[in-house]
Structure formats: C-alpha cells, structure tokens
Write an enzyme that holds these catalytic residues in place. Structure first.
Site, short mmCIF file in Angstrom:
data_model
loop_
_atom_site.label_atom_id
_atom_site.label_comp_id
_atom_site.label_asym_id
_atom_site.label_seq_id
_atom_site.Cartn_x
_atom_site.Cartn_y
_atom_site.Cartn_z
N ARG A 177 12.10 8.98 12.95
CA ARG A 177 10.85 8.51 13.70
C ARG A 177 11.37 8.33 15.23
O ARG A 177 10.37 8.37 16.00
CB ARG A 177 10.75 7.13 13.15
CG ARG A 177 10.18 7.20 11.55
CD ARG A 177 9.80 5.80 11.02
NE ARG A 177 9.49 5.80 9.69
CZ ARG A 177 9.15 4.76 8.94
NH1 ARG A 177 8.69 3.59 9.77
NH2 ARG A 177 9.00 4.71 7.67
N ASN A 218 10.33 4.92 3.70
CA ASN A 218 10.58 3.53 3.57
C ASN A 218 10.48 3.47 1.87
O ASN A 218 9.30 3.30 1.32
CB ASN A 218 9.89 2.69 4.42
CG ASN A 218 10.09 0.84 4.07
OD1 ASN A 218 10.34 0.83 2.80
ND2 ASN A 218 9.49 0.10 4.93
N GLU A 219 11.70 3.52 1.13
CA GLU A 219 11.57 3.52 -0.40
C GLU A 219 11.06 2.22 -0.75
O GLU A 219 10.65 2.50 -1.90
CB GLU A 219 12.99 3.99 -0.90
CG GLU A 219 13.16 5.38 -0.23
CD GLU A 219 14.42 6.13 -0.96
OE1 GLU A 219 15.33 5.20 -1.69
OE2 GLU A 219 14.94 7.02 -0.71
N ALA A 220 11.12 1.08 -0.29
CA ALA A 220 10.80 -0.11 -0.85
C ALA A 220 9.26 -0.35 -0.93
O ALA A 220 8.59 -0.54 -1.71
CB ALA A 220 11.49 -1.38 -0.21
N SER A 221 8.65 0.20 0.49
CA SER A 221 7.17 0.37 0.68
C SER A 221 6.80 1.19 -0.75
O SER A 221 5.69 0.97 -1.21
CB SER A 221 6.93 0.94 2.07
OG SER A 221 5.58 1.30 2.08
N ASP A 234 18.42 -0.36 11.98
CA ASP A 234 18.80 -1.72 11.48
C ASP A 234 18.71 -1.68 9.96
O ASP A 234 19.01 -2.82 9.55
CB ASP A 234 18.03 -2.76 12.23
CG ASP A 234 16.24 -2.57 11.66
OD1 ASP A 234 15.95 -1.57 10.94
OD2 ASP A 234 15.54 -3.35 12.27
N GLU A 260 10.42 3.49 18.19
CA GLU A 260 10.34 2.38 16.93
C GLU A 260 11.06 1.12 17.68
O GLU A 260 11.06 0.24 16.96
CB GLU A 260 11.15 3.00 15.85
CG GLU A 260 10.56 4.29 15.07
CD GLU A 260 9.18 4.01 14.31
OE1 GLU A 260 9.28 2.97 13.57
OE2 GLU A 260 8.16 4.68 14.72
N CYS A 290 14.21 -7.01 10.27
CA CYS A 290 12.89 -6.32 10.64
C CYS A 290 12.23 -7.58 11.26
O CYS A 290 11.22 -7.22 12.11
CB CYS A 290 12.26 -5.88 9.49
SG CYS A 290 12.98 -4.49 8.71
N ALA A 302 0.74 -1.26 -0.08
CA ALA A 302 -0.06 0.04 0.16
C ALA A 302 0.83 1.39 -0.07
O ALA A 302 0.19 2.38 -0.17
CB ALA A 302 -0.98 0.07 1.20
N HIS A 347 15.12 3.36 9.95
CA HIS A 347 15.72 2.89 11.23
C HIS A 347 17.01 2.40 11.00
O HIS A 347 17.59 2.25 10.07
CB HIS A 347 14.84 1.31 11.38
CG HIS A 347 13.13 1.58 11.79
ND1 HIS A 347 12.37 0.56 11.34
CD2 HIS A 347 12.71 2.33 12.52
CE1 HIS A 347 11.17 0.98 11.38
NE2 HIS A 347 11.34 2.16 12.21
#
Length: 447
Positions: free
Chosen positions: A212, A25-28, A250, A174, A365, A19, A248
């Site tokens: 964040r 978050n560039e992949a999202s 990580d 987070e 993650c 969505a 993040h």
C-alpha cells in the site's frame, strides 16, 4: 526541550461493522458478515484510553467520521433524498453501501504522519494527512481527517497540517502506520524511519497482497513535514511478510525512543537497516523476535507488534497488548520471557479490543503518536484531552447513540444515518470542534 508523547486515539464510529473490505488484511476478510457491537467497540477503546491516561500517559481523542457518507454515493451516481439514496444503493449495489459506512477512520495510525518540532527544519509540529489510496473506503477519509486535525491543532504558529498527497497509486500513503521515530528524549532530535512496500523502479514487491505504501509517497511526506534530511531513513518492508498479511509496518514492528521491537523478517535487508540505526541512534537497541519463537502468521493472528510501546518516568517501557497475545500460548510464553530479560521493556498491559481486532486493528492502529512540548500541548484544543469528565461524557454519549448490534442490512436504515448525524453534532459541541462534517456545513439533514 522537554516533550512528551501524546497518544491521540480514534473513537470507534456508530457504523462499526464487519464487511471484509480490506484485501490483504486477513482479520478483516476472516470476520466478514459477522454481527458487530458498535457500543462495545467504542467502550473498549475508551477503556484503553482512560486506563493509560490514569497511568500517566497523556491521551486525547480523535472523533469518528460521518457514516454512511452520502456525498460519496452521490459521486457514484445515486440520486434523490438521502433516504432514497440509501434505499437504492442497498438494493442495487450493497457493496458500495458497506464501503461508505466503514468505521475505518477509527484507526488513526493511518490518519496522518507526524513530525515533532525537534525534527522539523522550521521548528513546528507537522501533520500530513494520509491519502489511503489503496482502498476506496479509506480513500474517502482524507478531507474530513484534515478538517478534524485542523480543529484539534488550530494554532498555526505551532502546527502545520498538510493536505493529503494526490490520489494516485504512485503516491499511496498510509500514514503513521508505516513510520517510526527513534532517538533519546522525546524533545531531542530523533531519526525518522519511513517504511514502504514498493517503489516505481524496483521490481521487488509482494505477489499476493498489495503493497500500500510507496517510497515516492514516503519521500514526499518527509518533504512536506520538513524533516531534516540528515534525520531520515527510508527502508523497504519485507515483501514476503506483506504476502502473509502484514499490510502495514505496524503489524510487524513498533518503536519507542531507542528501542525497535520487530520480527526478524520485518524488513528487506534488515541487517543493513539495523546497522544503520545503530550508527544514527545513541544507545539503539533492536529486539528482533526469531521465527522459531513467534512465526509471522502468529504475529499477524495475535497482533503482537501492533502493540504500544510507552516510556515510563523511570526510563522503563510498558508494552500495551491485545488480549489475543495472552490467549496464544507461544506468544504469551515469549512475552513473559521478554520482560524478564535485560531490556527496557519491563511490563505488559493487556486490553480487550476484540471488536476492533476482528477488523484487523489492534492497540497501535487505534492511536496517532504526537510528540509535544508543554507549550505545544497547551496549544492543542483542550476539549479533546482525556480526563475523568471527558471519559464520563463520552460513555454517556455512546450509551445514548450507539447500537449494540449491527449487521450489513442495518446500514440501509435511515434511522442509523439520522442517529449518526445527531451523535456527531453533539460530539462536535462536546469537543469544541466547530462544523467539521459535510452534513453540518450543508445544514441539510435530508440532502
């Protein structure tokens, strides 16, 4: 005291879809509106869990959340039966439907921040639930995450589960994705590194994407977790890498015992931090990857640092990577050089996690690290520990309930809601969790 790291992996939820909900978050963002395969997604995660458990790394599972989450839609003013609400929101505000259907709880590195008993002033294991305040779809998670953690870590003489911080931006937290623990043996006292992106009185922050995690939140979590103040370091993430998609810590760094594996641009004032860690951690080793070998953008694209760094019995370490690292010529060349050099990282294991990766979640993650002594491990709900029987049961469960194709339009299907509730009801019995979901507590299937 002898202790081991147990990785609690999140089970991918039945409404796993793309969505683009997570700005920064560039992949999202890149995979928004693609067709997802929830059944493949959950099985990819299960395969990683089982393979690592079979290799001798203790594994456990954390269940998905109830989605679509109708109570949130009622809070937003939608009325009627559950089916009527789904229909209304799909027609009037489909973005909200996508938000309350997000399977983001699968990324349990954001579920909580953990303090092992060796680091805690009261000698208990502490888990503070993350409020995930920066994104609406993630801010919904905290109450159910808390219920799940209490059902897994039930023994209050061994474990303290703390509610999330207040839901305000000043205290944006987070979870373990912005937290590392360094030291020697797992059962010995370690140094906890809390990483933040912003603080109230500091103007140094990213310009393009949100930071964040606040320092104020990190400090509060350290207090709640009763971390010995002598064993805590607070460090700022480099705001420039946040603006390149490192939402993040990580995504740009991972630690295990005495090793910190990170990009050379991961932290603000990185040299100062490295020297501080060298002073505090016996045998500390920083493996800093130069931009000349792996750029920040390549690190984000492949999730090189969103890997798991696991200790083997002989003291060497295994790096667990997503397939995207193997597919990238430059990153794979660097990794092969790394394992050939004189450092504890001596082996790699690659997993296909493409369904999760396309939403911006790699191996790290998907897991929450919890260091436990043998006594503490015996006090964990045994039904969540990964073994042959649970692996078989969860695969059969996924085959029964998960769809192999899901689009945004499918989220309005009342059958999907019913399938999800039936699946979670069965899962709570399988994992001996009790009634942890709101739909179980109301006893109403139709609102």
């Amino acid at each position: 005291m002898t202790a081991h790291e147990v990785n609690f992996d999140g089970l991918v939820g039945l409404t796993h879809h793309y969505a683009g909900l997570s700005f920064g978050n560039e992949a999202s963002t890149r995979h928004r509106f693609q067709v997802s395969n929830p059944r493949l997604a959950v099985k990819q995660g299960l395969l990683k869990m089982k393979a690592l458990a079979d290799a001798g790394f203790p594994q456990a599972v954390i269940p998905p959340h109830e989605r679509p989450f109708i109570p949130a839609l009622r809070q937003l003013g939608f009325t009627g039966s559950d089916e009527q609400i789904l229909d209304k929101v799909a027609r009037q505000a489909p973005r909200w439907l996508s938000s309350v259907s997000s399977a983001s709880p699968m990324w349990v590195a954001n579920a909580a921040t953990v303090c092992p008993s060796a680091d805690a002033l009261d000698g208990k294991v502490h888990l503070t639930v993350a409020n995930l305040n920066n994104k609406f779809h993630r801010a919904l998670e905290a109450p159910v995450t808390e219920a799940l953690l209490r059902a897994i870590f039930r023994d209050e003489s061994q474990f303290s589960v703390h509610s999330a911080l207040p839901q305000v931006a000043l205290l944006g937290d987070e979870g373990a994705a912005n937290h590392n623990r360094l030291g020697g043996e797992y059962g010995s006292a370690g140094v906890q590194l809390f990483v933040y992106g912003r603080e109230e009185e500091n103007e140094i922050r990213p310009a393009r994407y949100p930071a964040r995690q606040s320092r104020e939140a990190s400090e509060a979590v350290a207090r709640l977790n009763q971390v010995n103040p002598q064993q805590v370091i607070f460090a700022q993430q480099n705001p420039e890498v946040i603006d390149q998609g490192v939402f993040h810590n990580d995504v740009i760094a991972v630690s295990n015992r005495q090793v910190l594996f990170c990009h050379e641009a991961a932290f603000a004032r990185q040299k100062v931090l490295i020297n501080q860690l060298r002073t505090c951690v016996d045998g500390f080793m920083a493996i800093e990857v130069p931009a000349g070998e792996v750029s920040v953008s390549d690190a984000v694209a492949t999730y090189l640092f969103n890997s798991q760094l696991l200790s083997r019995d002989d003291g060497s370490m295994l790096l667990v990577l997503p397939r995207e690292c193997q597919d990238h010529v430059g990153v794979w060349r660097y990794l092969n050089k790394l394992v050939a050099e004189d450092n504890p990282i001596s082996a790699m294991q690659v997993f296909d996690l493409r369904e999760s990766m396309a939403n911006g979640g790699g191996p790290a993650c998907l897991r929450l690290r919890v260091v436990l002594t043998e006594e503490e491990r015996r006090a964990v709900n045994p039904a969540v520990m990964m073994n042959d029987a649970l692996f078989t049961a969860l695969n059969s469960w996924a085959d029964r309930y998960y769809r192999d194709r899901l689009t945004a339009a499918d989220l309005a299907d009342p059958l999907l809601l019913r399938e999800g509730r039936e699946a979670l009801d069965m899962l709570t019995h399988l994992l001996d969790l009790g009634s942890v979901y709101p739909f179980q507590q109301t006893g109403a299937a139709d609102g």
